[in-house]
Design an enzyme around this catalytic site. Structure first.
Site, PDB file in Angstrom:
ATOM      1  N   CYS A 127      27.273  62.462 -16.934  1.00  0.00           N
ATOM      2  CA  CYS A 127      27.664  63.087 -18.212  1.00  0.00           C
ATOM      3  C   CYS A 127      28.152  62.021 -19.197  1.00  0.00           C
ATOM      4  O   CYS A 127      27.838  62.091 -20.378  1.00  0.00           O
ATOM      5  CB  CYS A 127      28.805  64.086 -18.030  1.00  0.00           C
ATOM      6  SG  CYS A 127      28.702  65.113 -16.585  1.00  0.00           S
ATOM      7  N   ASP A 128      28.945  61.077 -18.735  1.00  0.00           N
ATOM      8  CA  ASP A 128      29.668  60.186 -19.653  1.00  0.00           C
ATOM      9  C   ASP A 128      29.209  58.726 -19.611  1.00  0.00           C
ATOM     10  O   ASP A 128      29.659  57.920 -20.438  1.00  0.00           O
ATOM     11  CB  ASP A 128      31.178  60.211 -19.325  1.00  0.00           C
ATOM     12  CG  ASP A 128      31.740  61.617 -19.406  1.00  0.00           C
ATOM     13  OD1 ASP A 128      31.253  62.392 -20.239  1.00  0.00           O
ATOM     14  OD2 ASP A 128      32.660  61.941 -18.630  1.00  0.00           O
ATOM     15  N   CYS A 135      32.376  62.123 -14.023  1.00  0.00           N
ATOM     16  CA  CYS A 135      30.945  62.425 -14.030  1.00  0.00           C
ATOM     17  C   CYS A 135      30.165  61.316 -14.731  1.00  0.00           C
ATOM     18  O   CYS A 135      30.129  61.254 -15.966  1.00  0.00           O
ATOM     19  CB  CYS A 135      30.717  63.771 -14.732  1.00  0.00           C
ATOM     20  SG  CYS A 135      28.974  64.180 -14.860  1.00  0.00           S
TER      21      CYS A 135
END
Ligand code: NAP
Length: 304
Positions: free
Chosen positions: A133-134, A130
């Site tokens: 997200c990261d 992701c």
């Protein structure tokens, strides 16, 4: 007892809940993780008719607030077991059993893994599924994106805005993802292309230190100096718990056509988890409406 239990609170499940509630049915929406499904990872949705630009997270938030406003019950538990007896469905989630006249499976898909050595061990230590997200952990660093679909291309665009270098690794010469995204990437100076290339080995002890890839046309192997590897090679269904209750195809998708009817009595399906040609946000929300209205009609017929 509920009229409908909906399993999965992605766009399909939440749309089904909205349509079920608006048809005057009682609805329990079960979700094993967090609501929104995969769309929450899309920074900006640009292809949902009538909504020219909205983030995936805001889209999911709006759907959930619609469900709650209409009186839907939402429970964060994994649906472990399902069985049908005397015309009623029982769904076991957590330590409790819930009964309903109908069930809608809207379980979506989970990310496909590459099954490379070190992939699992280094997930969260450089390997990610992701980018939204990261990605921020890799500011000013070199990263690789593996895949050639819309997710991979969107991830590469997102990462190229703040990573030092983004290497795109795709097993073919042409992309499955939208041409428009490829065009954006072709103009970026910090994007490097490794086409007809497959990942061979993720390097690193405690964190990712590199990625070994192989060019399938020439056989040449290269080690890329990257600290982040974003894997975006598609998705797979998660319907194994329902095998035996409902017909699945060989890849594990619930067998159903556009009418969202399954092989089982009072059991419907919606969204990416079912057999279909086009898996898009629009088709997921449309399925939610179709499945909930079919379930409502089924209740009407069977209550008489
Ligand atoms: P996808 O479209 O299925 O693409 C997966 C990519 O991974 C393909 O390029 C595939 O290569 C590659 N791949 C698969 N298995 C591989 C393996 N073992 N090793 C190396 N490469 C592998 O998946 P997605 O990008 O996650 O998209 C899923 C769906 O969501 C699509 O319908 C997509 O259009 C949609 N989506 C839409 C948006 C949007 O509209 N904003 C955003 C994201 C996703 P091949 O091409 O060679 O098969």
């Amino acid at each position: 007892m509920y009229d409908m239990i909906i399993i999965g609170a992605g766009p399909a499940g939440m749309s089904a809940a909205i349509y079920g509630l608006r048809a005057g049915r009682s609805v329990l929406l079960l979700e094993q993780k967090s609501y929104g499904g995969q769309i929450v990872n899309t920074p900006e949705i640009e292809n949902y008719p009538g909504l020219p630009a909205i983030s995936g997270a805001d889209f999911a938030e709006n759907l959930m607030s619609q469900v709650k406003k209409l009186g839907g019950e939402v429970l964060f538990e994994k649906a472990q077991k399902l069985h049908h007896e005397d015309g009623l469905w029982t769904v076991v989630a957590g330590k409790t059993s819930y009964q309903a006249k109908t069930v809608i499976l809207a379980t979506g898909l989970k990310k496909r893994t590459l099954n490379l050595e070190n992939e699992k061990r280094l997930t969260g230590a450089g390997v990610s599924y992701c980018a939204t997200c990261d990605g921020m952990f890799f500011r000013n660093r070199n990263v690789a994106v593996i895949g050639g679909g819309n997710t991979a291309l969107e991830d590469a665009v997102f990462l190229s805005n703040y990573c030092a270098k983004v290497s795109i690794i795709h097993r073919r010469e042409s992309f499955r993802g939208e041409h428009k995204l490829e065009q954006i990437l072709r103009k970026k100076e910090n994007v490097e292309w490794h086409l007809s290339c497959v990942p061979m080995e993720i390097l690193g002890e405690k964190t990712v230190t590199g990625l070994r890839i192989k060019n399938t046309a020439t056989g040449e192997e290269t080690v890329l100096d990257v600290s982040g590897i974003f894997i975006a090679v598609g998705q797979v269904p998660e319907n194994e718990n329902f095998r035996g209750l409902v017909q699945l195809d060989s890849a594990g998708y619930v067998q159903a056509a556009e009418d969202c009817l399954t092989s089982a009595e009072g059991l419907f399906t919606a969204g990416d988890c079912r057999t279909k040609a086009v898996r898009q946000l629009t088709t997921a929300t449309a399925d939610g409406a179709v499945a909930a209205l079919a379930a409502s009609a089924y209740i009407e017929e069977n209550d008489q």
